[in-house]
Design a protein around this motif. Structure first.
Motif, short mmCIF file in Angstrom:
data_model
loop_
_atom_site.label_atom_id
_atom_site.label_comp_id
_atom_site.label_asym_id
_atom_site.label_seq_id
_atom_site.Cartn_x
_atom_site.Cartn_y
_atom_site.Cartn_z
N VAL A 93 -2.75 -5.79 -5.16
CA VAL A 93 -3.78 -5.56 -6.17
C VAL A 93 -3.50 -4.26 -6.90
CG1 VAL A 93 -5.50 -6.79 -4.80
CG2 VAL A 93 -5.27 -4.31 -4.57
N ARG A 94 -4.10 -4.13 -8.07
CA ARG A 94 -4.02 -2.89 -8.84
C ARG A 94 -5.07 -1.92 -8.31
NH1 ARG A 94 -0.75 -3.58 -13.14
NH2 ARG A 94 -0.34 -5.73 -13.78
N ALA A 95 -4.73 -0.65 -8.35
CA ALA A 95 -5.62 0.37 -7.80
C ALA A 95 -6.94 0.40 -8.56
CB ALA A 95 -4.94 1.74 -7.87
N LYS A 96 -6.90 0.31 -9.88
CA LYS A 96 -8.14 0.39 -10.66
C LYS A 96 -9.04 -0.83 -10.40
CE LYS A 96 -6.12 -1.66 -14.83
NZ LYS A 96 -5.91 -1.49 -16.30
N ASP A 97 -8.42 -2.01 -10.21
CA ASP A 97 -9.22 -3.20 -9.91
C ASP A 97 -9.85 -3.10 -8.53
OD1 ASP A 97 -8.46 -4.22 -12.35
OD2 ASP A 97 -6.76 -5.36 -11.53
N LEU A 98 -9.11 -2.53 -7.58
CA LEU A 98 -9.65 -2.39 -6.23
C LEU A 98 -10.79 -1.37 -6.21
CD1 LEU A 98 -9.50 -3.18 -3.28
CD2 LEU A 98 -7.70 -1.48 -2.96
N LEU A 99 -10.68 -0.30 -7.00
CA LEU A 99 -11.77 0.67 -7.08
C LEU A 99 -13.04 0.05 -7.64
CD1 LEU A 99 -9.85 3.85 -8.36
CD2 LEU A 99 -10.93 3.54 -6.11
N VAL A 100 -12.88 -0.81 -8.64
CA VAL A 100 -14.04 -1.50 -9.21
C VAL A 100 -14.66 -2.44 -8.18
CG1 VAL A 100 -14.80 -3.13 -10.98
CG2 VAL A 100 -13.18 -1.31 -11.56
N ALA A 101 -13.79 -3.14 -7.42
CA ALA A 101 -14.29 -4.05 -6.39
C ALA A 101 -15.05 -3.30 -5.30
CB ALA A 101 -13.13 -4.85 -5.79
N LEU A 102 -14.56 -2.11 -4.95
CA LEU A 102 -15.25 -1.30 -3.94
C LEU A 102 -16.61 -0.84 -4.46
CD1 LEU A 102 -12.29 0.88 -2.59
CD2 LEU A 102 -13.45 -0.99 -1.40
N GLU A 103 -16.66 -0.47 -5.74
CA GLU A 103 -17.94 -0.04 -6.31
C GLU A 103 -18.95 -1.19 -6.35
OE1 GLU A 103 -18.97 2.90 -7.17
OE2 GLU A 103 -17.07 3.90 -6.68
N ASN A 104 -18.44 -2.40 -6.53
CA ASN A 104 -19.33 -3.56 -6.59
C ASN A 104 -19.65 -4.13 -5.21
OD1 ASN A 104 -19.32 -3.35 -9.39
ND2 ASN A 104 -17.60 -4.80 -9.61
N GLY A 105 -19.05 -3.54 -4.17
CA GLY A 105 -19.33 -3.99 -2.81
C GLY A 105 -18.68 -5.30 -2.45
N GLU A 106 -17.62 -5.67 -3.11
CA GLU A 106 -16.95 -6.93 -2.81
C GLU A 106 -16.17 -6.82 -1.50
OE1 GLU A 106 -14.71 -8.74 -5.92
OE2 GLU A 106 -15.87 -7.77 -7.51
N ASN A 107 -15.91 -7.97 -0.90
CA ASN A 107 -15.11 -8.03 0.32
C ASN A 107 -13.65 -7.82 -0.05
OD1 ASN A 107 -13.35 -9.80 2.33
ND2 ASN A 107 -15.20 -9.13 3.42
N ILE A 108 -12.99 -6.86 0.60
CA ILE A 108 -11.62 -6.51 0.23
C ILE A 108 -10.65 -7.64 0.52
CG2 ILE A 108 -9.74 -4.89 0.68
CD1 ILE A 108 -11.78 -2.77 1.27
N VAL A 109 -10.83 -8.32 1.65
CA VAL A 109 -9.92 -9.40 2.01
C VAL A 109 -10.02 -10.54 1.00
CG1 VAL A 109 -9.35 -11.11 3.77
CG2 VAL A 109 -10.01 -8.79 4.46
N ALA A 110 -11.23 -10.93 0.65
CA ALA A 110 -11.41 -12.00 -0.32
C ALA A 110 -10.86 -11.60 -1.69
CB ALA A 110 -12.89 -12.36 -0.42
N PHE A 111 -11.03 -10.34 -2.04
CA PHE A 111 -10.52 -9.87 -3.32
C PHE A 111 -8.98 -9.88 -3.34
CE2 PHE A 111 -9.10 -6.37 -6.07
CZ PHE A 111 -9.68 -6.76 -7.28
N ALA A 112 -8.33 -9.46 -2.24
CA ALA A 112 -6.87 -9.42 -2.18
C ALA A 112 -6.27 -10.81 -2.14
CB ALA A 112 -6.42 -8.61 -0.97
#
Length: 354
Positions: free
Chosen positions: A181-200
């Motif tokens: 994943v891209r760092a900026k997309d992962l930071l946005v996902a963390l801010e939105n409280g998304e599940n990291i595994v599902a996002f990756a």
């Protein structure tokens, strides 16, 4: 009649073997001089002539055998490799030193077609097909990856402290890659409280074997659309990763990140090199061609020194090969960290100093 029948075969033979023409002309010259000398009353023993002719024929026979073997070995090599070597020989001349009264600038010496940087880039392009993934990839020990089992705060801190834009998302170990994943997309996902595994899992990794060559890798990188490619061995163990920037560095030289230092640093009349320095890059910097061989199964300076030593060297150990002296400066567990490289002085260098 014999001459007429043999003329076509002789013509074909002479055209295929031009050195025979020189040999025959030499024989005619020798016999002519002998006849002229006898015409003036000087007798030349025929044994001298026959011995010279026989020796010349023997040498020419060896020359033809060597030429035939050379052409046979050349025909077994790919045309691309032979063309690349021919172009490198054309570019391989040393740059002539400018006189002190000549103005500095980009003016090339007489007869010099390519500047030093241009020669390095062209050499990088020509040798790209013969390079392995191990010589261009970022090795496993230098990969920055994110453990999905860490807390969001720890992951956010890691992303902000690291200048990389792409991260492999793994579970506990680098060998268990979930996605890239891209760092900026992962930071946005963390801010939105998304599940990291599902996002990756939305962007699974692209895995290639370490036996793939760089030319075939280019097609994979195009399909990756800017993402990194993971390199794995036959046992499924991650060996490294490759980005388009790695391929560009193989052609044009290093582009260090903010948290990196150049692999090779000039230190007076010597160089300080990292153990993981690519041998192709080192050859260009040192202006030598004895470090890389297609038969070797290593791609770094540390691999070369380990192969030469036959065992794990110790700090301060000196290894000499060709015209270079390698001094081990730092070791980290079972890895060579830094090496000092110095040119060995030849007899001509000592005479010039004296």
């Amino acid at each position: 009649g014999v001459m007429l029948l043999a003329s076509k075969s002789l013509t074909r033979f002479v055209n295929n073997h031009p050195t025979v023409v020189v040999l025959c002309l030499s024989f005619l010259l020798m016999i002519g001089l002998s006849l002229i000398a006898e015409g003036f009353g000087f007798h030349i023993p025929k044994g001298y002539l026959y011995a010279a002719i026989g020796f010349s024929i023997l040498i020419e026979l060896f020359n033809q055998i060597a030429r035939r073997n050379f052409l046979k070995s050349q025909s077994n090599r790919p045309m691309r490799e032979r063309t690349a070597e021919a172009i490198q020989r054309l570019m391989g001349g040393k740059r002539q030193s400018q006189n002190e009264d000549e103005p500095a600038g980009d003016v090339l010496p007489a007869g010099e077609t390519f500047a030093e940087e241009e020669r390095h880039m062209i050499t990088g392009v020509l040798t790209l097909a013969s390079r392995t993934l191990r010589s261009v990839m970022t090795p496993r020990t230098e990969i920055s990856w994110v453990d999905c089992e860490k807390s969001p705060a720890e992951i956010r801190s890691q992303l902000l402290d690291t200048p990389h834009s792409l991260f492999p998302i793994c579970r506990h170990s680098l060998d268990d890659v979930i996605g890239v994943v891209r760092a900026k997309d992962l930071l946005v996902a963390l801010e939105n409280g998304e599940n990291i595994v599902a996002f990756a899992e939305k962007t699974p990794p692209i895995v290639v074997p370490e036996t793939m060559d760089v030319i075939n890798l280019l097609a994979v990188l195009r399909k990756a659309k800017g993402r990194l490619v993971v390199v794995s061995n036959e046992f499924g163990v991650i060996q490294g990763l490759v980005t388009p920037l790695d391929v560009l560095e193989a052609i044009a030289g290093e582009f260090p990140d903010e948290d990196e230092t150049p692999d090779v640093i000039a230190d007076g009349e010597s160089w300080i090199a990292k153990g993981g320095t690519d041998l192709h890059l080192l050859q260009q910097i040192l202006d030598v061609n004895t470090l890389v061989s297609t038969d070797d199964d290593f791609a770094s300076l540390a691999g070369l020194l380990l192969s030469k030593s036959g065992q794990m060297p110790v700090a301060g150990e000196v290894i000499e090969m060709a015209s270079l002296r390698f001094e081990i400066l730092d070791l980290s567990e079972y890895r060579i960290e830094r090496v000092r490289i110095t040119r060995l002085k030849s007899e001509n260098d000592w005479e010039q100093e004296q």
